[in-house]
Design a protein around this motif. Structure first.
Motif, short mmCIF file in Angstrom:
data_model
loop_
_atom_site.label_atom_id
_atom_site.label_comp_id
_atom_site.label_asym_id
_atom_site.label_seq_id
_atom_site.Cartn_x
_atom_site.Cartn_y
_atom_site.Cartn_z
N GLU A 136 3.41 11.34 1.06
CA GLU A 136 3.66 11.43 2.59
C GLU A 136 2.37 12.25 3.25
OE1 GLU A 136 7.75 11.96 5.38
OE2 GLU A 136 7.30 13.53 3.52
N LYS A 161 4.98 6.85 1.66
CA LYS A 161 4.92 5.80 2.67
C LYS A 161 4.14 4.55 1.94
CE LYS A 161 4.76 8.87 6.49
NZ LYS A 161 4.00 9.40 8.09
N ILE A 162 5.26 3.52 2.42
CA ILE A 162 4.76 2.09 1.90
C ILE A 162 4.51 1.07 3.11
CG2 ILE A 162 5.80 0.20 0.46
CD1 ILE A 162 7.36 2.53 -1.21
N ALA A 163 3.73 0.65 2.92
CA ALA A 163 3.35 -0.64 3.91
C ALA A 163 3.08 -2.07 3.19
CB ALA A 163 2.12 -0.19 4.81
N GLU A 204 4.62 1.93 8.54
CA GLU A 204 4.98 2.19 7.27
C GLU A 204 6.37 2.60 6.95
OE1 GLU A 204 0.81 4.41 5.53
OE2 GLU A 204 2.02 5.50 7.09
N SER A 227 2.37 -7.87 7.04
CA SER A 227 3.65 -7.34 7.81
C SER A 227 4.39 -8.49 8.27
CB SER A 227 3.18 -6.44 8.96
OG SER A 227 2.28 -5.39 8.47
N PHE A 244 -4.53 5.56 0.14
CA PHE A 244 -3.26 4.91 -0.43
C PHE A 244 -3.62 4.20 -1.55
CE2 PHE A 244 -5.76 2.01 2.57
CZ PHE A 244 -6.16 0.95 1.55
N ARG A 301 9.15 5.21 5.14
CA ARG A 301 9.17 6.43 4.16
C ARG A 301 10.33 6.06 3.24
NH1 ARG A 301 12.01 11.15 4.94
NH2 ARG A 301 10.96 13.00 4.18
N ARG A 355 0.88 -1.21 -0.09
CA ARG A 355 -0.11 0.13 -0.11
C ARG A 355 1.00 1.19 -0.09
NH1 ARG A 355 -4.97 -1.33 4.35
NH2 ARG A 355 -5.98 -2.93 2.88
N VAL A 356 0.52 2.14 -1.00
CA VAL A 356 1.59 3.24 -1.24
C VAL A 356 0.79 4.37 -1.17
CG1 VAL A 356 3.37 4.39 -2.78
CG2 VAL A 356 3.10 1.76 -2.66
#
Length: 240
Positions: free
Chosen positions: A166, A199-201, A215, A205, A171, A217, A162-163
């Protein structure tokens, strides 16, 4: 005469397809009609436009929550399926294969039904060409003879991420193309600019290739169009 580079084998196994749209990711379960080292012919209920890229998991096991590899593929063609495909396949099984092969085919059919695949005729048949992985000495976009100049080696890996920029909370669901300890390349339907901070998640996880909570950076360092598509390949480096 079959001019394909690799021999096709008739095989019915579950396959999962994942693709990214401007409004998010979509997933469809289908089943193969035949397979080769470089491609799949799949029965689907959705039309997939020739030329688009998607990610396939084959064979797909619905009982496994994580850890099944997703392979980048391109749609070669997609046609309406004939109503007689399944009945023809069943008749060929009885007429042309030995008893041992019939037993194996029955087991594959049972596996397909176990993950919820219907015996009803599919709406479309889609041919997917599996994209070749980048050579180990290549950075993924340069000619193969050019040595890798990155500080950390990048490897081909497709995982959902998910992007979002900032300062924007909404997302985008995207898929990575390759990844290293310090950067990644992902396929996007949004427009980003060089120098943007994102920010990338990772969707999952615990098994994420980057370790750490929440997330990450990152900074956009390269943007390249995907041939024959409106999508873009966005390269980022970690800014932490």
């Amino acid at each position: 005469m079959d001019n394909r580079g690799h021999r096709r084998v008739r095989m019915r196994l579950p396959v999962r397809m994942r693709w990214t749209t401007p409004f998010g990711q979509k997933i469809e379960l289908g089943e193969t009609i035949d397979v080769s080292r470089s491609g799949l012919l799949v029965s689907t209920k959705e039309f997939h436009a020739p030329g688009i890229t998607l990610w396939v998991t084959f064979p797909f096991d619905a009982s496994l929550f994580d850890g099944q590899p997703e392979i980048l593929a391109r749609v070669a063609r997609c046609n309406e399926a004939l109503e007689v495909i399944r009945s023809t396949n069943a008749r060929e099984k009885v007429q042309t294969i030995a008893a041992s092969e019939q037993e194996r085919s029955d087991k594959l059919d049972q596996l397909a039904r176990a993950v919820g695949l219907s015996d009803a005729p599919a709406t479309f048949t889609a041919a997917f060409h599996l994209q070749q992985q980048a050579h180990a000495s290549s950075n993924g976009s340069a000619p193969r003879h050019e040595p890798e100049r990155r500080g950390s080696a990048r490897r081909t890996l497709a995982v959902p991420v998910r992007v979002h920029p900032e300062r924007i909370p909404w997302f985008e669901e995207a898929m990575t193309v390759d990844i290293s300890a310090k950067g990644m390349r992902f396929r996007s339907h949004r427009e980003y600019a060089l120098g943007d901070h994102l920010k990338i998640a990772f969707e999952d996880s615990p098994s994420a290739p980057w370790h750490g909570p929440g997330e990450f950076r990152s900074k956009v360092i390269r943007i390249a169009p995907v041939p024959g598509s409106i999508a873009l390949d966005v390269s980022v480096c970690r800014a932490e």
